[in-house]
Every structure is written in C-alpha cells, then in structure tokens.
Design a protein around this motif. Structure first.
Motif, PDB file in Angstrom:
ATOM      1  N   UNK A   1       0.839  -1.189   0.000  1.00 56.47           N
ATOM      2  CA  UNK A   1       0.000   0.000   0.000  1.00 56.47           C
ATOM      3  C   UNK A   1       0.875   1.240   0.000  1.00 56.47           C
ATOM      4  N   UNK A   2       0.282   2.345  -0.421  1.00 53.31           N
ATOM      5  CA  UNK A   2       0.934   3.651  -0.360  1.00 53.31           C
ATOM      6  C   UNK A   2       0.066   4.572   0.487  1.00 53.31           C
ATOM      7  N   UNK A   3       0.720   5.445   1.230  1.00 55.09           N
ATOM      8  CA  UNK A   3       0.035   6.397   2.100  1.00 55.09           C
ATOM      9  C   UNK A   3       0.345   7.812   1.659  1.00 55.09           C
ATOM     10  N   UNK A   4      -0.650   8.676   1.775  1.00 55.02           N
ATOM     11  CA  UNK A   4      -0.508  10.089   1.438  1.00 55.02           C
ATOM     12  C   UNK A   4      -1.553  10.864   2.223  1.00 55.02           C
ATOM     13  N   UNK A   5      -1.528  12.180   2.148  1.00 58.93           N
ATOM     14  CA  UNK A   5      -2.459  13.019   2.924  1.00 58.93           C
ATOM     15  C   UNK A   5      -3.331  13.861   2.002  1.00 58.93           C
ATOM     16  N   UNK A   6      -4.563  14.114   2.427  1.00 62.41           N
ATOM     17  CA  UNK A   6      -5.404  15.070   1.715  1.00 62.41           C
ATOM     18  C   UNK A   6      -5.100  16.478   2.226  1.00 62.41           C
ATOM     19  N   UNK A   7      -5.707  17.506   1.628  1.00 61.30           N
ATOM     20  CA  UNK A   7      -5.394  18.879   2.069  1.00 61.30           C
ATOM     21  C   UNK A   7      -5.733  19.167   3.531  1.00 61.30           C
ATOM     22  N   UNK A   8      -6.618  18.400   4.123  1.00 59.87           N
ATOM     23  CA  UNK A   8      -6.967  18.587   5.536  1.00 59.87           C
ATOM     24  C   UNK A   8      -6.064  17.810   6.476  1.00 59.87           C
ATOM     25  N   UNK A   9      -5.160  17.013   5.922  1.00 58.82           N
ATOM     26  CA  UNK A   9      -4.256  16.224   6.755  1.00 58.82           C
ATOM     27  C   UNK A   9      -4.743  14.828   7.058  1.00 58.82           C
ATOM     28  N   UNK A  10      -5.866  14.409   6.471  1.00 63.01           N
ATOM     29  CA  UNK A  10      -6.337  13.040   6.674  1.00 63.01           C
ATOM     30  C   UNK A  10      -5.371  12.054   6.045  1.00 63.01           C
ATOM     31  N   UNK A  11      -5.178  10.934   6.690  1.00 60.99           N
ATOM     32  CA  UNK A  11      -4.311   9.875   6.187  1.00 60.99           C
ATOM     33  C   UNK A  11      -5.101   9.028   5.199  1.00 60.99           C
ATOM     34  N   UNK A  12      -4.636   9.021   3.954  1.00 61.22           N
ATOM     35  CA  UNK A  12      -5.289   8.240   2.908  1.00 61.22           C
ATOM     36  C   UNK A  12      -4.342   7.164   2.429  1.00 61.22           C
ATOM     37  N   UNK A  13      -4.926   6.072   1.966  1.00 63.62           N
ATOM     38  CA  UNK A  13      -4.137   4.915   1.549  1.00 63.62           C
ATOM     39  C   UNK A  13      -4.762   4.321   0.302  1.00 63.62           C
ATOM     40  N   UNK A  14      -3.927   3.850  -0.597  1.00 58.41           N
ATOM     41  CA  UNK A  14      -4.351   3.014  -1.709  1.00 58.41           C
ATOM     42  C   UNK A  14      -3.661   1.681  -1.509  1.00 58.41           C
ATOM     43  N   UNK A  15      -4.431   0.583  -1.575  1.00 54.87           N
ATOM     44  CA  UNK A  15      -3.868  -0.719  -1.252  1.00 54.87           C
ATOM     45  C   UNK A  15      -4.455  -1.813  -2.109  1.00 54.87           C
ATOM     46  N   UNK A  16      -3.654  -2.852  -2.265  1.00 56.17           N
ATOM     47  CA  UNK A  16      -4.156  -4.075  -2.872  1.00 56.17           C
ATOM     48  C   UNK A  16      -5.059  -4.762  -1.855  1.00 56.17           C
ATOM     49  N   UNK A  17      -6.136  -5.362  -2.310  1.00 55.15           N
ATOM     50  CA  UNK A  17      -7.080  -6.022  -1.403  1.00 55.15           C
ATOM     51  C   UNK A  17      -6.451  -7.197  -0.665  1.00 55.15           C
ATOM     52  N   UNK A  18      -5.380  -7.772  -1.207  1.00 46.78           N
ATOM     53  CA  UNK A  18      -4.784  -8.940  -0.544  1.00 46.78           C
ATOM     54  C   UNK A  18      -4.164  -8.627   0.808  1.00 46.78           C
ATOM     55  N   UNK A  19      -3.994  -7.340   1.144  1.00 43.02           N
ATOM     56  CA  UNK A  19      -3.498  -7.045   2.495  1.00 43.02           C
ATOM     57  C   UNK A  19      -4.495  -7.507   3.554  1.00 43.02           C
ATOM     58  N   UNK A  20      -5.744  -7.722   3.154  1.00 43.88           N
ATOM     59  CA  UNK A  20      -6.782  -8.246   4.055  1.00 43.88           C
ATOM     60  C   UNK A  20      -7.225  -9.645   3.641  1.00 43.88           C
ATOM     61  N   UNK A  21      -6.455 -10.318   2.812  1.00 40.88           N
ATOM     62  CA  UNK A  21      -6.805 -11.678   2.392  1.00 40.88           C
ATOM     63  C   UNK A  21      -7.947 -11.731   1.401  1.00 40.88           C
ATOM     64  N   UNK A  22      -8.173 -10.616   0.687  1.00 39.43           N
ATOM     65  CA  UNK A  22      -9.239 -10.556  -0.317  1.00 39.43           C
ATOM     66  C   UNK A  22      -8.621 -10.507  -1.711  1.00 39.43           C
ATOM     67  N   UNK A  23      -9.394 -10.914  -2.671  1.00 42.26           N
ATOM     68  CA  UNK A  23      -8.950 -10.843  -4.074  1.00 42.26           C
ATOM     69  C   UNK A  23      -9.305  -9.523  -4.684  1.00 42.26           C
TER      70      UNK A  23
END
Length: 138
Positions: A116-138
């Motif tokens: 996964x990659x982490x980044x912030x929105x303009x308000x400082x919220x922590x956002x992430x884009x991830x492959x579903x397999x990090x939770x054992x999903x396809x």
C-alpha cells in the motif's frame, strides 16, 4: 484510461473506549471481529471491507523503528480511509499523486502479501491506496 480506484478497502473510526466499541460493533451490529490489540484498536469485517476502530490516544504515537512504518493518524478532526487499488494500478496511482504535487508518505509491503501507499489530503487526513490482498481478499 482505466480508473485505478476500485472502492474503499478500509474505513477508520475513533473511540477511546474500545470495550464499548467492540461490544457495539460486534454484538449490536453483528460484525465479525478480526483482531484486537489491547487498548490500541479493534478491527471488524464489514461486508467486503474492513472497519477499523482506533483509540486516538494510541494511534498518534509513531511506529517503532522495527515495526511496519504505518504513519500515525487519527487525531482530533482527522481520520483515515483506504481505497482499493489493484497491484497493476498502484504504481500508476502513485505517479498520478506525485504529478499532482502530493507526496507519498510511506509504502508498506505487508507480511501477509500486498502493498500500500500512504498520502495526505489537504486537511491532513491519512489516505491509503492498497491491494485487497493485504486483508486476504482478491
């Protein structure tokens, strides 16, 4: 061009009383508990996604140097959301963010597979884009 964001993978909420949160989400709402870690967090399956309940007093602490480098998140007024992105599109999303002037805060290669990659929105919220397999999903 294909849309790299496929949906929400995780949603985070915050509660200082994790016992009450665990009782409410597990018993009242009937969500399946995945894991609990002391007074830091409790995680639940929520349909095809995952609901994360964090104690905001714990999630503001930085990770230990020898642990996964998940950036601190969840202070007052700030939250976290994870967008589901296929492995094929994760690098393209990172490049799109960089092109827009958004820095990648961290890239995590999870022990159970996926990244996964982490980044912030303009308000400082922590956002992430991830492959579903990090939770054992396809």
């Amino acid at each position: 061009m294909a849309q790299p964001i496929e949906g929400i993978l995780e949603t985070a909420l915050y509660a200082t009383d994790l016992d009450a949160a665990e009782g409410f989400y597990g018993t009242v709402l009937g969500l399946e508990k995945i894991a609990r870690s002391g007074n830091r967090h409790v995680f639940f399956r929520c349909g095809p996604g995952v609901l994360l309940i964090f104690n905001p007093e714990e999630t503001v602490k930085p990770p230990a140097p020898d642990s996964l480098q998940v950036p601190p998140h969840g202070t007052i007024g700030k939250g976290h959301a994870c967008f589901r992105v296929s492995g094929d599109n994760l690098d393209a999303m990172a490049e799109k963010l960089k092109a827009a002037g958004i820095g990648i805060e961290s890239e995590v290669h999870w022990p159970q597979g996926g990244r996964s990659i982490y980044f912030r929105d303009p308000q400082g919220n922590s956002l992430e884009c991830a492959e579903a397999k990090i939770w054992g999903m396809e």
